[in-house]
Design a protein around this motif. Structure first.
Motif, mmCIF file in Angstrom:
data_model
loop_
_atom_site.group_PDB
_atom_site.id
_atom_site.type_symbol
_atom_site.label_atom_id
_atom_site.label_comp_id
_atom_site.label_asym_id
_atom_site.label_seq_id
_atom_site.Cartn_x
_atom_site.Cartn_y
_atom_site.Cartn_z
ATOM 1 N N SER A 112 13.895 -23.173 7.651
ATOM 2 C CA SER A 112 12.885 -24.088 8.189
ATOM 3 C C SER A 112 13.485 -25.069 9.185
ATOM 4 O O SER A 112 12.773 -25.661 9.999
ATOM 5 C CB SER A 112 12.224 -24.852 7.041
ATOM 6 N N LEU B 213 12.375 -17.301 6.411
ATOM 7 C CA LEU B 213 13.240 -17.807 7.482
ATOM 8 C C LEU B 213 13.703 -19.218 7.141
ATOM 9 O O LEU B 213 13.112 -19.886 6.285
ATOM 10 C CB LEU B 213 12.464 -17.857 8.809
ATOM 11 N N GLY C 132 4.368 -20.319 7.339
ATOM 12 C CA GLY C 132 5.115 -21.544 7.645
ATOM 13 C C GLY C 132 5.234 -22.510 6.479
ATOM 14 O O GLY C 132 5.652 -23.650 6.666
ATOM 15 N N ALA D 238 7.662 -16.905 6.712
ATOM 16 C CA ALA D 238 7.469 -16.608 8.135
ATOM 17 C C ALA D 238 5.988 -16.503 8.502
ATOM 18 O O ALA D 238 5.575 -16.959 9.566
ATOM 19 C CB ALA D 238 8.192 -15.313 8.484
ATOM 20 N N LYS E 15 11.259 -21.383 4.940
ATOM 21 C CA LYS E 15 9.798 -21.303 5.103
ATOM 22 C C LYS E 15 9.369 -19.847 5.061
ATOM 23 O O LYS E 15 10.176 -18.942 5.337
ATOM 24 C CB LYS E 15 9.368 -21.955 6.413
ATOM 25 N N PRO F 221 16.198 -23.734 12.684
ATOM 26 C CA PRO F 221 15.013 -23.018 12.194
ATOM 27 C C PRO F 221 14.993 -21.561 12.642
ATOM 28 O O PRO F 221 15.636 -21.193 13.626
ATOM 29 C CB PRO F 221 13.847 -23.803 12.821
ATOM 30 N N ASP F 222 14.256 -20.771 11.865
ATOM 31 C CA ASP F 222 13.926 -19.380 12.203
ATOM 32 C C ASP F 222 15.081 -18.383 12.118
ATOM 33 O O ASP F 222 15.017 -17.307 12.704
ATOM 34 C CB ASP F 222 13.278 -19.300 13.604
#
Lengths: 283, 172
Positions: A218, A216, A185, A182, A180, A226-227
């Motif tokens: 997802s 990042l 999103g 950052a 995604k 995630p992240d």
């Protein structure tokens, strides 16, 4: 007679190689198991053989660090001051985040580091991007697990032997990782193309993206949590959007194998009378 | 640099030296060099060794040995099973059939032939990889590997020549 035998032998092995090449694309469990056993055998040899390279790499790294120690110290002092400020803000946000998640009953992803491993071998081909690591099923490493290092994502396990595993790098043409943007999103897919810079796929029409944007993971696909840092947008052309990965995949030394699963807190529900009746009826 | 074939029968552990040298080069290719773009440009070292031994000691690198060494390279590199096995056998087959003609000439001539073999080898790896991955791959990487292999060929000939001297020394 000898010539005939030689020709038969050559023909036999050529046909065998062709048969393997054609059937091997299916990657059956038997083929993977045999591959795993062979790599298990060779990983200690590769591990010993790569030690001198490791020593040279360490020496170069040490020399570089010594050369820039003063300027690096200045930079780290400035960065430390910024980080102290950011830590206060992030701890406040973390408390808010936890509270909101509890209210919404959002499933918490549980991340655990299964093992740390050393990269002992690199694929020698421009068409197949993978590395061998010295951890396998004996250490809890399973096919499909995420592999990361201190900078970001590296790839995922595609074959695990008892004491070695093969990691498909994020740059390989068969690698597809849900990611995604950052800032907004927006969910997309990171697609390897065997070049050092994988491309972005499935960018929704009308969405804006610019060079330098942070990418990042997802969390979709249940492989990577995630992240996690993936990289930054490197260039945007008519042919596609290229990403510069945070992790230097050409310079992998140690990696971590990661497990990730969603755990939802149990929801207490009142027992309905209807449910009671139906269960009684069955009895 | 290149000398004529030794025709006497080979005994002792000598028979394993050429195959071991190819195995060593396969392992050398698998090591993590941690230099950007080098993994795209590693020379085809085992192919050069098969070419060399195909000229001088074809009886010590039988087709079966070349097949299993190629297969091992496929397994260790994570490539499609059979790709290197097939291509290395084809190189050996070509060299063995033409070997004597190479030996009658100078090193420079052998190097020129190797130039062509290496380019075809690079193109073949590119073609097989493109078919296997069902997508045309970047051809210049394969050609780059070929060019680098051609460039390091004299070094490989020198290195493997030392192995060959060991064979001769043991025979005495």
């Amino acid at each position: 007679m000898k010539e005939l035998k030689h020709r038969f032998s050559s023909g036999f092995f050529i046909v065998l190689a062709l048969a393997l090449l054609i059937s091997g694309s299916s990657n059956t469990s038997l083929v993977n198991a045999v591959r795993g056993q062979i790599t298990d055998f060779f990983v200690p040899i590769l591990s010993v053989a790569s030690r001198p390279l490791q020593a040279v790499d360490d020496l170069i790294g040490w020399t570089q660090q010594v050369a820039i120690v003063f300027s690096e110290n200045q930079r780290l002092l400035a960065e430390n001051a910024q980080l102290k400020q950011a830590r206060i803000t992030s701890s406040q946000l973390a408390i808010d985040n936890q509270r909101l998640k509890r209210l919404l009953n959002v499933g918490e992803g549980q991340v655990n580091i299964i093992a740390a491993a050393r990269v002992v071998s690199d694929s020698d081909s421009p068409f197949f991007k993978s590395v061998l690591i010295n951890r396998g099923t004996d250490d809890g490493v399973l096919k499909g697990r995420a592999v990361i290092n201190e900078d970001g994502i590296v790839g995922r396990i595609i074959n695990a032997g008892s004491s070695s595993s093969r990691v498909l790098l994020a740059t390989d043409i068969n690698s597809h990782i849900p990611i995604k943007l950052a800032s907004s999103g927006i969910n997309m897919i990171l697609e390897g193309d065997n070049s050092p810079y994988p491309k972005l796929g499935f960018l929704p029409i009308g969405e804006e993206i610019s060079v330098g944007d942070l990418i990042l993971t997802s969390g979709y696909g249940m492989v990577f949590p995630p992240d996690l840092p993936v990289g930054q947008v490197l260039e945007i052309t008519e042919e596609g959007i290229k990403i510069k990965l945070s992790a230097k995949l050409y310079n992998l030394n140690y990696v971590s194998i990661m497990g990730y699963e969603i755990i939802r807190s149990p929801v207490s529900r009142p027992v309905s009378r209807m449910g009671d009746r139906s269960s009684k009826g069955r009895e | 640099m290149m000398k004529g074939p030794e025709s006497k029968s080979e005994r002792g552990f000598r028979w394993a030296l050429p195959s071991l040298s190819i195995l060593g080069l396969i392992i050398l290719m698998q090591l993590p060099y941690r230099i950007s773009f080098l993994d795209n440009l590693l020379p085809f070292l085992p192919m050069a060794a098969v070419y060399y031994w195909g000229i001088f000691k074809p009886n010590l690198v039988p087709v079966s040995a070349v097949f299993f060494l190629g297969l091992l390279q496929d397994v260790l590199s994570g490539g499609p099973l059979g790709m290197m096995a097939l291509l290395l056998i084809l190189v050996r087959l070509f060299v063995v059939q033409q070997g004597r003609r190479f030996l009658e000439r100078e090193f420079l001539f052998s190097w020129m032939v190797f130039f062509v073999v290496s380019l075809i080898f690079g193109l073949a790896t590119w073609a097989i990889a493109s078919i296997y991955l069902r997508e045309p791959q970047y051809i210049w990487d394969a050609l780059g590997q070929s060019m680098l292999t051609i460039a390091v060929f004299p070094v490989i000939v020198w290195g493997l020549g030392l192995f060959r001297l060991m064979l001769v020394a043991e025979k005495r």
